[in-house]
Design a protein around this motif. Structure first.
Motif, PDB file in Angstrom:
ATOM      1  N   ALA A 202      37.505  39.674  44.051  1.00  0.00           N
ATOM      2  CA  ALA A 202      37.476  38.367  43.378  1.00  0.00           C
ATOM      3  C   ALA A 202      38.885  37.815  43.190  1.00  0.00           C
ATOM      4  N   GLY A 203      39.829  38.697  42.838  1.00  0.00           N
ATOM      5  CA  GLY A 203      41.213  38.266  42.656  1.00  0.00           C
ATOM      6  C   GLY A 203      41.829  37.802  43.969  1.00  0.00           C
ATOM      7  N   TYR A 204      41.525  38.524  45.045  1.00  0.00           N
ATOM      8  CA  TYR A 204      42.039  38.138  46.363  1.00  0.00           C
ATOM      9  C   TYR A 204      41.509  36.762  46.766  1.00  0.00           C
ATOM     10  N   LEU A 205      40.209  36.541  46.609  1.00  0.00           N
ATOM     11  CA  LEU A 205      39.614  35.244  46.957  1.00  0.00           C
ATOM     12  C   LEU A 205      40.197  34.119  46.101  1.00  0.00           C
ATOM     13  N   SER A 206      40.450  34.416  44.818  1.00  0.00           N
ATOM     14  CA  SER A 206      41.062  33.419  43.931  1.00  0.00           C
ATOM     15  C   SER A 206      42.467  33.077  44.408  1.00  0.00           C
ATOM     16  N   GLY A 207      43.205  34.097  44.829  1.00  0.00           N
ATOM     17  CA  GLY A 207      44.549  33.866  45.346  1.00  0.00           C
ATOM     18  C   GLY A 207      44.543  32.998  46.590  1.00  0.00           C
TER      19      GLY A 207
ATOM     20  N   LEU B 143      42.295  30.745  47.283  1.00  0.00           N
ATOM     21  CA  LEU B 143      41.996  29.386  46.817  1.00  0.00           C
ATOM     22  C   LEU B 143      43.208  28.721  46.177  1.00  0.00           C
ATOM     23  N   LEU B 144      44.117  29.535  45.644  1.00  0.00           N
ATOM     24  CA  LEU B 144      45.345  29.006  45.028  1.00  0.00           C
ATOM     25  C   LEU B 144      46.473  28.849  46.050  1.00  0.00           C
ATOM     26  N   ASN B 145      46.103  28.955  47.338  1.00  0.00           N
ATOM     27  CA  ASN B 145      47.052  28.796  48.450  1.00  0.00           C
ATOM     28  C   ASN B 145      48.142  29.868  48.477  1.00  0.00           C
ATOM     29  N   MET B 146      47.804  31.063  48.044  1.00  0.00           N
ATOM     30  CA  MET B 146      48.738  32.180  48.133  1.00  0.00           C
ATOM     31  C   MET B 146      48.701  32.780  49.531  1.00  0.00           C
TER      32      MET B 146
ATOM     33  N   THR C 290      48.478  36.097  52.071  1.00  0.00           N
ATOM     34  CA  THR C 290      47.573  37.258  52.012  1.00  0.00           C
ATOM     35  C   THR C 290      48.117  38.345  51.083  1.00  0.00           C
ATOM     36  N   ILE C 291      49.412  38.642  51.204  1.00  0.00           N
ATOM     37  CA  ILE C 291      50.037  39.682  50.368  1.00  0.00           C
ATOM     38  C   ILE C 291      49.987  39.280  48.897  1.00  0.00           C
ATOM     39  N   GLU C 292      50.307  38.025  48.597  1.00  0.00           N
ATOM     40  CA  GLU C 292      50.306  37.543  47.211  1.00  0.00           C
ATOM     41  C   GLU C 292      48.906  37.580  46.621  1.00  0.00           C
ATOM     42  N   ALA C 293      47.910  37.179  47.440  1.00  0.00           N
ATOM     43  CA  ALA C 293      46.518  37.184  46.968  1.00  0.00           C
ATOM     44  C   ALA C 293      46.034  38.613  46.705  1.00  0.00           C
ATOM     45  N   LEU C 294      46.420  39.533  47.587  1.00  0.00           N
ATOM     46  CA  LEU C 294      46.067  40.943  47.375  1.00  0.00           C
ATOM     47  C   LEU C 294      46.722  41.489  46.111  1.00  0.00           C
ATOM     48  N   PHE C 295      47.952  41.050  45.867  1.00  0.00           N
ATOM     49  CA  PHE C 295      48.660  41.496  44.664  1.00  0.00           C
ATOM     50  C   PHE C 295      47.936  41.012  43.404  1.00  0.00           C
ATOM     51  N   LEU C 296      47.492  39.760  43.419  1.00  0.00           N
ATOM     52  CA  LEU C 296      46.745  39.223  42.279  1.00  0.00           C
ATOM     53  C   LEU C 296      45.461  40.021  42.070  1.00  0.00           C
ATOM     54  N   GLY C 297      44.764  40.331  43.155  1.00  0.00           N
ATOM     55  CA  GLY C 297      43.543  41.118  43.049  1.00  0.00           C
ATOM     56  C   GLY C 297      43.808  42.503  42.499  1.00  0.00           C
ATOM     57  N   LEU C 298      44.919  43.093  42.932  1.00  0.00           N
ATOM     58  CA  LEU C 298      45.283  44.431  42.460  1.00  0.00           C
ATOM     59  C   LEU C 298      45.633  44.409  40.975  1.00  0.00           C
TER      60      LEU C 298
END
Length: 386
Positions: free
Chosen positions: A98-103, A105-108, A110-118
């Motif tokens: 869910a965090g990765y998908l949100s990232g 959507l926030l135009n992050m 791939t690495i940044e979105a994975l970090f948010l999910g983590l």
């Protein structure tokens, strides 16, 4: 002398707020968390976040997890390892996705979105431990499942973080990171089993005041230091030390004295200090993002961990209680967020948002636990009287 006054204010405010919270039908820890926001820079400004307060707070969370270890029923712990694994893993997968998908959507990236999910996958049960104590569930099957799941969660998230940092170009030796953690847990279990009881016996005959309690605290702090040295959260080291000492004949005396020391000063400082880092500056500009990420953080951990508990055949109410206990992100998520800020994986604005999100998850955890576990207990009572 300013520190002395600050401690007096923190202790007084914490005890009064905790009492009010209990009178309103909520766990005392909720009042202690909220009063930190009120007396901190965000509202009244009576107390500021200093290094000394932060250090005392760190001792507080260490003592809290050490006490949790002392109270852990090792036989129950062995019975719940499978349930802990289900809860720990499913409690990571759902918020990570869910965090990765949100990232995204926030135009992050791939690495940044994975970090948010983590970051959203992290959990800290230091707050949940106090709620479990107040609900008399720390030695229950649910309580030991939660504590076991927290250990699994911490290890998996830290390993995943190391892997992500290596992908992001940071100098991280992933294989060495895993080896260090395996080495810590192997040595910690071996030392806890063989060395701790022997060492405590050596402290008993010493002709000094409270030598046994001092010995127990020395063991605890050494476990914490070693855990931090190998990249494992220090609270895990404190918990393992507590479990080890809890299996000895000295547990009753040590538990009583350590609990008195902890709840007299260090634990109240820990609870209150959480609110000291809160700032409402510029909050209106990111209110939507804060609200969205807070809801996401709460629901994903609640649903993910509860699903794992349900797979382990807990009732729905108790599964949700276990899920609620895993919601608090606490100091683990803040550490990960700080790493993200330093490596530029998140911006300063997102960091400020995430600090508030962590606080929200921490504040909602105790009342959610009380609600779901009380509902589960009522259902059990009705079945037994039917």
């Amino acid at each position: 002398m300013e520190l002395i006054l600050e401690l007096a204010i923190i202790l007084f405010a914490s005890k009064v707020a905790g009492d009010i919270s209990v009178k309103l039908g909520q766990p005392s820890v909720l009042g202690k968390l909220l009063i930190g926001v009120i007396i901190g820079p965000a509202v009244l400004g009576l107390i500021s976040e200093t290094k000394t307060i932060a250090d005392l707070s760190q001792i507080g969370v260490i003592m809290l997890m050490f006490i949790a270890g002392l109270e852990t029923d090792i036989h129950e712990f062995r019975r719940t390892w499978k349930a802990s694994t289900f809860v720990g893993i499913s409690g990571i997968i759902v918020p990570l996705l869910a965090g990765y998908l949100s990232g995204v959507l926030l135009n992050m990236t791939t690495i940044e979105a994975l970090f948010l999910g983590l970051l959203l996958s992290a959990t800290s049960v230091s707050i949940s431990v106090q709620a479990l104590k107040e609900l008399n569930k720390i030695q229950s099957k649910e309580g030991t499942t939660i504590l076991g799941a927290a250990v699994i969660d911490d290890v998996l998230v830290i390993i995943a973080l190391a892997f992500l940092m290596s992908m992001a170009g940071d100098e991280v030796n992933l294989s060495m990171m895993i080896i260090k953690k395996v080495l810590f847990f192997t040595c910690a279990i071996l030392v806890a089993w063989k060395f701790v009881p022997w060492l405590l016996k050596k402290f008993v005959p010493l002709k000094v005041t409270e030598s046994l309690v001092s010995g127990a605290l020395i063991i605890c702090f050494l476990f914490v230091y070693t855990a931090e040295l190998t990249g494992v959260a220090g609270i895990i080291g404190a918990y393992i030390a507590g479990v080890a000492i809890g299996q000895t004949e000295y547990k009753p005396k040590i538990f009583k004295k350590v609990e008195t020391i902890s709840y007299s000063i260090f634990v109240p400082v820990f609870f209150t200090s959480i609110g000291l880092s809160v700032s409402f500056d510029g909050i209106s500009q990111h209110l939507g993002l804060m609200l969205g990420l807070s809801i996401l953080a709460i629901l994903t951990k609640l649903i993910g961990a509860a699903a794992g508990a349900k797979m382990a055949r807990f009732s729905w109410k108790n599964s949700l209680g276990i899920g609620a206990a895993m919601v608090s992100r606490g100091e683990v998520a803040l550490i990960i967020a700080t790493i993200g800020l330093e490596t530029k994986l998140i911006t300063q604005e997102l960091f400020a948002v995430l600090v508030v999100v962590v606080l929200v998850t921490t504040i909602v955890t105790p009342p959610m636990m009380k609600y779901f576990f009380n509902q589960g207990d009522k259902r059990t009572t009705m079945k037994n009287t039917a």
